[in-house]
Design an enzyme around this catalytic site. Structure first.
Site, PDB file in Angstrom:
ATOM      1  N   LYS A   1      15.496  -0.206  14.378  1.00 21.76           N
ATOM      2  CA  LYS A   1      15.465  -1.662  14.220  1.00 21.76           C
ATOM      3  C   LYS A   1      15.958  -2.008  12.822  1.00 21.76           C
ATOM      4  O   LYS A   1      15.283  -1.743  11.832  1.00 21.76           O
ATOM      5  CB  LYS A   1      14.053  -2.223  14.403  1.00 21.76           C
ATOM      6  CG  LYS A   1      14.052  -3.761  14.462  1.00 21.76           C
ATOM      7  CD  LYS A   1      12.685  -4.369  14.255  1.00 21.76           C
ATOM      8  CE  LYS A   1      12.361  -4.612  12.799  1.00 21.76           C
ATOM      9  NZ  LYS A   1      13.229  -5.642  12.153  1.00 21.76           N
TER      10      LYS A   1
ATOM     11  N   GLY B   1      10.167  -0.419   3.455  1.00 23.20           N
ATOM     12  CA  GLY B   1       9.899  -1.846   3.335  1.00 23.20           C
ATOM     13  C   GLY B   1       8.675  -2.092   2.475  1.00 23.20           C
ATOM     14  O   GLY B   1       8.338  -1.278   1.607  1.00 23.20           O
ATOM     15  N   SER B   2       7.984  -3.173   2.741  1.00 28.43           N
ATOM     16  CA  SER B   2       6.861  -3.573   1.893  1.00 28.43           C
ATOM     17  C   SER B   2       5.608  -2.756   2.183  1.00 28.43           C
ATOM     18  O   SER B   2       5.427  -2.206   3.280  1.00 28.43           O
ATOM     19  CB  SER B   2       6.545  -5.058   2.107  1.00 28.43           C
ATOM     20  OG  SER B   2       5.922  -5.264   3.366  1.00 28.43           O
ATOM     21  N   THR B   3       4.722  -2.701   1.202  1.00 22.97           N
ATOM     22  CA  THR B   3       3.476  -1.944   1.349  1.00 22.97           C
ATOM     23  C   THR B   3       2.586  -2.558   2.424  1.00 22.97           C
ATOM     24  O   THR B   3       1.950  -1.826   3.204  1.00 22.97           O
ATOM     25  CB  THR B   3       2.747  -1.885  -0.006  1.00 22.97           C
ATOM     26  OG1 THR B   3       3.588  -1.203  -0.949  1.00 22.97           O
ATOM     27  CG2 THR B   3       1.433  -1.145   0.106  1.00 22.97           C
ATOM     28  N   ASP B   4       2.527  -3.865   2.512  1.00 22.07           N
ATOM     29  CA  ASP B   4       1.684  -4.507   3.522  1.00 22.07           C
ATOM     30  C   ASP B   4       2.143  -4.159   4.932  1.00 22.07           C
ATOM     31  O   ASP B   4       1.326  -3.863   5.816  1.00 22.07           O
ATOM     32  CB  ASP B   4       1.685  -6.025   3.329  1.00 22.07           C
ATOM     33  CG  ASP B   4       0.878  -6.458   2.114  1.00 22.07           C
ATOM     34  OD1 ASP B   4       0.072  -5.635   1.622  1.00 22.07           O
ATOM     35  OD2 ASP B   4       1.051  -7.602   1.660  1.00 22.07           O
ATOM     36  N   VAL B   5       3.447  -4.193   5.167  1.00 22.12           N
ATOM     37  CA  VAL B   5       3.963  -3.834   6.491  1.00 22.12           C
ATOM     38  C   VAL B   5       3.754  -2.343   6.745  1.00 22.12           C
ATOM     39  O   VAL B   5       3.432  -1.931   7.868  1.00 22.12           O
ATOM     40  CB  VAL B   5       5.447  -4.223   6.625  1.00 22.12           C
ATOM     41  CG1 VAL B   5       6.014  -3.735   7.955  1.00 22.12           C
ATOM     42  CG2 VAL B   5       5.608  -5.734   6.519  1.00 22.12           C
ATOM     43  N   GLY B   6       3.890  -1.516   5.708  1.00 26.07           N
ATOM     44  CA  GLY B   6       3.625  -0.082   5.855  1.00 26.07           C
ATOM     45  C   GLY B   6       2.208   0.193   6.326  1.00 26.07           C
ATOM     46  O   GLY B   6       1.976   1.065   7.172  1.00 26.07           O
TER      47      GLY B   6
ATOM     48  N   GLU C   1       8.399   4.596   2.862  1.00 27.49           N
ATOM     49  CA  GLU C   1       8.940   4.360   1.519  1.00 27.49           C
ATOM     50  C   GLU C   1       8.731   2.880   1.255  1.00 27.49           C
ATOM     51  O   GLU C   1       9.374   2.027   1.865  1.00 27.49           O
ATOM     52  CB  GLU C   1      10.417   4.755   1.453  1.00 27.49           C
ATOM     53  CG  GLU C   1      10.945   4.842   0.037  1.00 27.49           C
ATOM     54  CD  GLU C   1      11.648   3.566  -0.402  1.00 27.49           C
ATOM     55  OE1 GLU C   1      11.002   2.764  -1.109  1.00 27.49           O
ATOM     56  OE2 GLU C   1      12.814   3.380  -0.054  1.00 27.49           O
TER      57      GLU C   1
ATOM     58  N   CYS D   1      13.984  -1.366  -4.541  1.00 27.96           N
ATOM     59  CA  CYS D   1      12.563  -1.012  -4.706  1.00 27.96           C
ATOM     60  C   CYS D   1      12.300  -0.212  -5.977  1.00 27.96           C
ATOM     61  O   CYS D   1      11.168  -0.181  -6.464  1.00 27.96           O
ATOM     62  CB  CYS D   1      12.063  -0.256  -3.485  1.00 27.96           C
ATOM     63  SG  CYS D   1      13.231   0.939  -2.852  1.00 27.96           S
TER      64      CYS D   1
ATOM     65  N   GLU E   1       5.442  -6.753  -6.981  1.00 30.96           N
ATOM     66  CA  GLU E   1       6.868  -6.499  -6.770  1.00 30.96           C
ATOM     67  C   GLU E   1       7.553  -7.833  -6.443  1.00 30.96           C
ATOM     68  O   GLU E   1       7.307  -8.415  -5.387  1.00 30.96           O
ATOM     69  CB  GLU E   1       7.090  -5.499  -5.636  1.00 30.96           C
ATOM     70  CG  GLU E   1       8.555  -5.161  -5.439  1.00 30.96           C
ATOM     71  CD  GLU E   1       8.793  -4.155  -4.330  1.00 30.96           C
ATOM     72  OE1 GLU E   1       9.611  -3.246  -4.523  1.00 30.96           O
ATOM     73  OE2 GLU E   1       8.156  -4.279  -3.273  1.00 30.96           O
TER      74      GLU E   1
END
Length: 507
Positions: free
Chosen positions: A198, A251-256, A274, A308, A405
Site C-alpha cells: 500500500k 511511517g509515524s510512531t502512532d501508526v506503528g 521504521e 525521518c 517530530e
C-alpha cells in the site's frame, strides 16, 4: 523572488521551465498482474502540492480489495513459480526490472516530483537510480541465501534452511515514494516472498508505474500487488489480515503502534517498523564552522525537512556557537525555495495541505514557548505548500519543537559546554533513529558515537546511506532494519532439520 532567493509572501515561486509532464498512465489497483478498478468503485484525488490542484483520481483500495490482493499473493506463494525458482532465476528477472526502471527514469522522476513536491533534478540523479541499484543489490543476494550445517552434541546430523516468510504486507510513506518502495520490495522479492504493497495515499503514482514495469520484466502474476488506499481502511486490513505472514511499515510512531496491535490481535504476524525521529547533530569546537553549517542546513532542508532522519536538533559547542549561528542564518536566507521542476530550486513544496498546516502550527508553538525565531517561519507565495527555511535559537530541551517530530524545514538550535552535556542532550528524546557528529578528534567521535542511542550515526557527514548499510531505529523509532543483508533476513525464517546418525565413526 527576493535577492536572498526566497519568494516574497505576496508572490508565488517562479514558474516551472518548459518541461512537459507526461500524462498519468496508471490510476487503478494492480492485483494479480492486472490493473483493476476497486470493488467499491470509489476513487480519491491525488494532489499537486505546487498548486493544491488535483492531478488525477486514483482507485481507492479498501478491505475487500486487500482481501483479493492477499488471495492472489497467497496463491502465488503456495502454488506459483516465484518461491520455487532458483535464486539465480529470480535475480535475472529482477535485473531486467532494474533495467526497465532506468529506461523510464525521467517519467518516474516526474511522477514523484508532481505527486510529492520532490525536486525533479534530484529525483533523476538520486532516487530513481537508487531504486534500480537496490533491486540489483538484492538480486545479487538472491542466489546466496543458505543455512548452515550444525555440529550437534548428540548423534544427529542437523542443518538449517532459510525459507521465505510468505506473504508480506508493505505499507510505505509519502516522503520517499520510490526509495521506500525499493527498500521494501527488493529484499522480499529476492527472498522469494509474495506481497501486497500500500503506497501512501498522497503519493501512489510511482508505485503503480513500478508494478507495470515489474510485469514487463517477467515477475509472475500475484507476486507483487499494489493497492492504493487510506491507512484506516486498506492499511488496517493489511495489518490485521489473517493470511499475511509479515508486515513491514515505515511511517509515524502512532501508526506503528496501531499496526503492532493489529498484528498481535490477528495472527501474531511479525512486524518491522521504521518510525519517527528527532535526530541530533552535535558540532564540537574543533569543527570547520563553514562546513558544519552546510551540513546542518542540508540535514534539515534536504527534501524540505520531510525526512525521518532530519537533523532537526543541532547542538553546537559554545566556543563556536555565535559564529556558527551567524553563518547558518546567512545560508538559510540564501536557500532557494521554488517549483520542483525549476533546476535552480533547492526546496519544493511540502507534500500536502495537512503537512503544510502542521509545520506552520509548530512554528507558532515555538514562538509561544519562548524560542527565538532567527529566520523564516512563513509560507512562501500564495499558492501551493511552500514554507521558508526556519531556524529557532534559545531552544530548551523540553520545548515541543525540540521533542516532537515536525517533519518540515524547522531547526532547533542549542548550545552546549562539555561532551557529557552534549551526549545527555542528544539522548533526551523518545526517538533514536539517527545522529550526526562533527569533530576532528577521533576520541570524541568514538565516545559520542558509542554513547548516542540511535540506529545510525554519521561522523563528519550526513545522509550517508547505501544498499549495504543497515538502517533503522532505537527506542520509539522502531525496530528491524532496511537495507543491508539484515533487510533480506527479515523476510526469511530459519528452519532446523535434524536426522539421526547411526554407527558413525564421529559426531
Amino acid at each position: 523572488m527576493t535577492s536572498n532567493g526566497h519568494a516574497t509572501n505576496d508572490s508565488s515561486p517562479s514558474p516551472p521551465p518548459p518541461f512537459k509532464i507526461p500524462p498519468i498512465k496508471f490510476t487503478n489497483l494492480f492485483i494479480n498482474g492486472q490493473f483493476v478498478h476497486s470493488l467499491s468503485g470509489k476513487e480519491f484525488e491525488t494532489i499537486d502540492p505546487r498548486t493544491g490542484e488535483v492531478i488525477v483520481k486514483i482507485s481507492e483500495g479498501r478491505k475487500e480489495d486487500i482481501d483479493v490482493a492477499v488471495q492472489a499473493a497467497r496463491h502465488a506463494f503456495d502454488n506459483g513459480p516465484w518461491p520455487r525458482m532458483s535464486g539465480a532465476e529470480r535475480a535475472r528477472i529482477m535485473m531486467k526490472w532494474a533495467d526497465l526502471i532506468e529506461e523510464n527514469l525521467e517519467e518516474l522522476a516526474a511522477l514523484d516530483a508532481i505527486d510529492a513536491g520532490k525536486l525533479f533534478h534530484l529525483v533523476k540523479v538520486l532516487d530513481i537510480p537508487a531504486v534500480a541499484s537496490a533491486i540489483r543489490y538484492y538480486a545479487g543476494a538472491a542466489d546466496k541465501i543458505h543455512g548452515e550445517v550444525l555440529k550437534a552434541s548428540r548423534e544427529f546430523h542437523a542443518y538449517t534452511l532459510m525459507e521465505p516468510i510468505g506473504v508480506v504486507g508493505h505499507i510505505i510513506p509519502w516522503n520517499f515514494p520510490s526509495t521506500m518502495f525499493a527498500a521494501k520490495v527488493s529484499p522480499s522479492l529476492a527472498a522469494g516472498c509474495t506481497m501486497v504493497l500500500k503506497p501512501a495515499e498522497q503519493t501512489p503514482l510511482s508505485a503503480l508505474f513500478y508494478a507495470h514495469l515489474a510485469k514487463q520484466a517477467g515477475i509472475p502474476d500475484g507476486v507483487l500487488n499494489v493497492v492504493p488506499g487510506f491507512g484506516p481502511t486498506a492499511g488496517a486490513a493489511i495489518s490485521s489480515h489473517m493470511d499475511i505472514d509479515k508486515v513491514s511499515f515505515t511511517g509515524s510512531t502512532d501508526v506503528g503502534r496501531a499496526i503492532m496491535h493489529a498484528a498481535a490481535s490477528s495472527n501474531l504476524k511479525p512486524v518491522s517498523l521504521e518510525l519517527g525521529g528527532k535526530s541530533p547533530l552535535v558540532i564540537f569546537d574543533d569543527a570547520d564552522v563553514d562546513k558544519a553549517a552546510d551540513l546542518a542546513l542540508l540535514g534539515i532542508l534536504f527534501n524540505k525537512g520531510e525526512i525521518c532522519v532530519a537533523s532537526s536538533r543541532v547542538f553546537v559547542q559554545e566556543g563556536i556557537y555565535d559564529e556558527f549561528e551567524k553563518k547558518l542564518v546567512e545560508k538559510a536566507k540564501a536557500w532557494v525555495v521554488g517549483d520542483p521542476f525549476d533546476p535552480k530550486s533547492q526546496q519544493g513544496p511540502q507534500v500536502d495541505k495537512n503537512q503544510f498546516e502542521k509545520i506552520l502550527s509548530y512554528i507558532e508553538i515555538g514562538k509561544q514557548e519562548g524560542a527565538t525565531l532567527l529566520t523564516g517561519g512563513k509560507r512562501v507565495g500564495n499558492k501551493g505548500y511552500y514554507i521558508e527555511p526556519t531556524i529557532f535559537s534559545n531552544v530548551k530541551e523540553d520545548m515541543r519543537i525540540a521533542q516532537d517530530e515536525i517533519f518540515g524545514p524547522v531547526l532547533a538550535l542549542m548550545k552546549f559546554r562539555s561532551i557529557e552535556e552534549a551526549i545527555k542532550g542528544a539522548n533526551n528524546s523518545r526517538y533514536g533513529l539517527a545522529a550526526g557528529i562533527v569533530t576532528k578528534n577521533i576520541d570524541t567521535a568514538n565516545t559520542v558515537s558509542r554513547s548516542i542511542r540511535a540506529g545510525i550515526v554519521w561522523i563528519n557527514c550526513y545522509f550517508a546511506f547505501g544498499n549495504d548499510i543497515p538502517y533503522g531505529g532505537y527506542k520509539q523509532s522502531g525496530f528491524g532494519r532496511d537495507f543491508g543483508l539484515e533487510a533480506l533476513h527479515k523476510y526469511l525464517q530459519v528452519k532446523s532439520v535434524v536426522t539421526p546418525i547411526y554407527n558413525s565413526p564421529w559426531l
